[in-house]
Scaffold this motif. Sequence first.
Motif, PDB file in Angstrom:
ATOM      1  N   UNK A 114     -19.316 -39.307  10.811  1.00  0.00           N
ATOM      2  CA  UNK A 114     -18.991 -40.695  10.496  1.00  0.00           C
ATOM      3  C   UNK A 114     -19.569 -41.645  11.537  1.00  0.00           C
ATOM      4  N   UNK A 115     -19.143 -41.471  12.790  1.00  0.00           N
ATOM      5  CA  UNK A 115     -19.642 -42.311  13.871  1.00  0.00           C
ATOM      6  C   UNK A 115     -19.411 -41.572  15.185  1.00  0.00           C
ATOM      7  N   UNK A 116     -20.389 -41.605  16.081  1.00  0.00           N
ATOM      8  CA  UNK A 116     -20.225 -40.928  17.369  1.00  0.00           C
ATOM      9  C   UNK A 116     -19.881 -39.464  17.202  1.00  0.00           C
ATOM     10  N   UNK A 117     -18.810 -39.026  17.852  1.00  0.00           N
ATOM     11  CA  UNK A 117     -18.390 -37.638  17.776  1.00  0.00           C
ATOM     12  C   UNK A 117     -17.269 -37.413  16.787  1.00  0.00           C
ATOM     13  N   UNK A 118     -17.259 -38.160  15.678  1.00  0.00           N
ATOM     14  CA  UNK A 118     -16.186 -38.074  14.681  1.00  0.00           C
ATOM     15  C   UNK A 118     -16.733 -37.504  13.384  1.00  0.00           C
ATOM     16  N   UNK A 119     -16.028 -36.510  12.834  1.00  0.00           N
ATOM     17  CA  UNK A 119     -16.437 -35.871  11.584  1.00  0.00           C
ATOM     18  C   UNK A 119     -15.249 -35.764  10.640  1.00  0.00           C
ATOM     19  N   UNK A 120     -15.511 -35.987   9.368  1.00  0.00           N
ATOM     20  CA  UNK A 120     -14.498 -35.802   8.333  1.00  0.00           C
ATOM     21  C   UNK A 120     -14.832 -34.513   7.597  1.00  0.00           C
ATOM     22  N   UNK A 121     -13.838 -33.652   7.395  1.00  0.00           N
ATOM     23  CA  UNK A 121     -14.089 -32.299   6.904  1.00  0.00           C
ATOM     24  C   UNK A 121     -13.097 -31.943   5.807  1.00  0.00           C
ATOM     25  N   UNK A 122     -13.500 -30.993   4.971  1.00  0.00           N
ATOM     26  CA  UNK A 122     -12.609 -30.539   3.897  1.00  0.00           C
ATOM     27  C   UNK A 122     -13.016 -29.159   3.433  1.00  0.00           C
ATOM     28  N   UNK A 123     -12.048 -28.445   2.855  1.00  0.00           N
ATOM     29  CA  UNK A 123     -12.313 -27.200   2.147  1.00  0.00           C
ATOM     30  C   UNK A 123     -12.413 -27.524   0.667  1.00  0.00           C
ATOM     31  N   UNK A 124     -13.525 -27.146   0.056  1.00  0.00           N
ATOM     32  CA  UNK A 124     -13.770 -27.466  -1.350  1.00  0.00           C
ATOM     33  C   UNK A 124     -14.088 -26.202  -2.143  1.00  0.00           C
ATOM     34  N   UNK A 125     -14.038 -26.357  -3.479  1.00  0.00           N
ATOM     35  CA  UNK A 125     -14.486 -25.313  -4.374  1.00  0.00           C
ATOM     36  C   UNK A 125     -15.979 -25.473  -4.642  1.00  0.00           C
ATOM     37  N   UNK A 126     -16.454 -25.005  -5.802  1.00  0.00           N
ATOM     38  CA  UNK A 126     -17.893 -25.109  -6.120  1.00  0.00           C
ATOM     39  C   UNK A 126     -18.397 -26.548  -6.219  1.00  0.00           C
ATOM     40  N   UNK A 127     -17.515 -27.475  -6.511  1.00  0.00           N
ATOM     41  CA  UNK A 127     -17.903 -28.884  -6.603  1.00  0.00           C
ATOM     42  C   UNK A 127     -16.926 -29.707  -5.763  1.00  0.00           C
ATOM     43  N   UNK A 128     -17.319 -30.920  -5.364  1.00  0.00           N
ATOM     44  CA  UNK A 128     -18.573 -31.629  -5.641  1.00  0.00           C
ATOM     45  C   UNK A 128     -19.697 -31.155  -4.711  1.00  0.00           C
TER      46      UNK A 128
END
Length: 378
Positions: free
Chosen positions: A196-210
């Motif tokens: 996102x910015x600098x040392x910041x990340x947005x994360x998730x566990x997903x299935x085949x999509x999206x």
Amino acid sequence: MFGKSQSVVLRSTSTQETTVVWKVWEDSVTLIVAACGASEMLLNQLLTSVFNVMVLAVGIDELCSARNAERLKRELRVCYPLLDRLLECVDVTSSDRAANCSDLLGLVEVTLCQENHLLQSLVDTWAECVDSLYGFLLIRGRVAVATSSWWQLDPEEMKLLALLVSVEGTCTACDIPVFLPCKSPAVPFRLVACGLVGGIQICALCGPSPPLTEVEHVSIQCWKGAIDVLRAAEQCFPRNFPPSIQLDNGVMGLLLVDHQAGKFLLSRNQRTDAGKKESRSLSGAHRLDVLRTFYHQVAATFMNQSSGNSEGAAAYEQPVTSPALETYWCSEYHKCHALRHGTTLLCVLYASAVPIHTMRLITQRTLKFLTGDKQLCW
């Protein structure tokens, strides 16, 4: 002596300087560790974490039923950076350690930002947009906020997922197949992360999509109005809690642990970095190591809070009929004090000049500051 129906299983051995521990999983995988200065309980937890890293990478079926050993070795190469970080968690002999190496096995590191209550709603909205129940926001490798379902994962899984994103670096986006060692060891998820910015990340566990391209697009749309909030939250690093919480000058560092939630916060008091001689004699990284050593060798056992989430840990816990609420260490250059309240344990490193009765009062007040503010989302 043991009777016909009983047998002796040798799980470890030791010399004057070295402890050797081994474990077998599924009658297929054997792991052995040898270390100096580490407890048997800690080494057992390390072996469990190492096995879980391998499951995370290739899945339980491939790991325990591999028909091609050479191919399995190649597939496990992706584990090497994670394994290095896990080994750093039990490295008590290195004289040149980075500050971010003072880690704890089986627990995910968090940061308490004043903006966490705002970030929580943004993470929930973003996770819904990418059709995931398991979303989390990392600030410099530490979890700031996450969805409620993510906090229901096993602490070991939360730890390894956050660690995996961290070792991948600050890339714009990544999409990694992962197996969850406890929740889904045979069916993979996709771990997606967007910077996102600098040392910041947005994360998730997903299935085949999206697809990853769609996740990137959604991330831009959801977070473009929150850049200032994210940058303000990042200012908590490396302190890991808001500047509005002022620590006593006698406090050199602290470690806050919640075993039930599977998380911890590690910080040093930067106000003492240029203070008295005894404070300067302990570098920032050394202070964090002292706290970690105190936690492993005294607090975790004495408070009856030792590694409840690791396999076989109960076999190494001493029976305690009435768990203690506090304990302390004293040395020539510093003192350590630990206080337990419910499932939360606070370990504080003090300058040696701080009286013991004063340590108790400061620790109690610090625990209230860190856990009493709902906006911090502890």
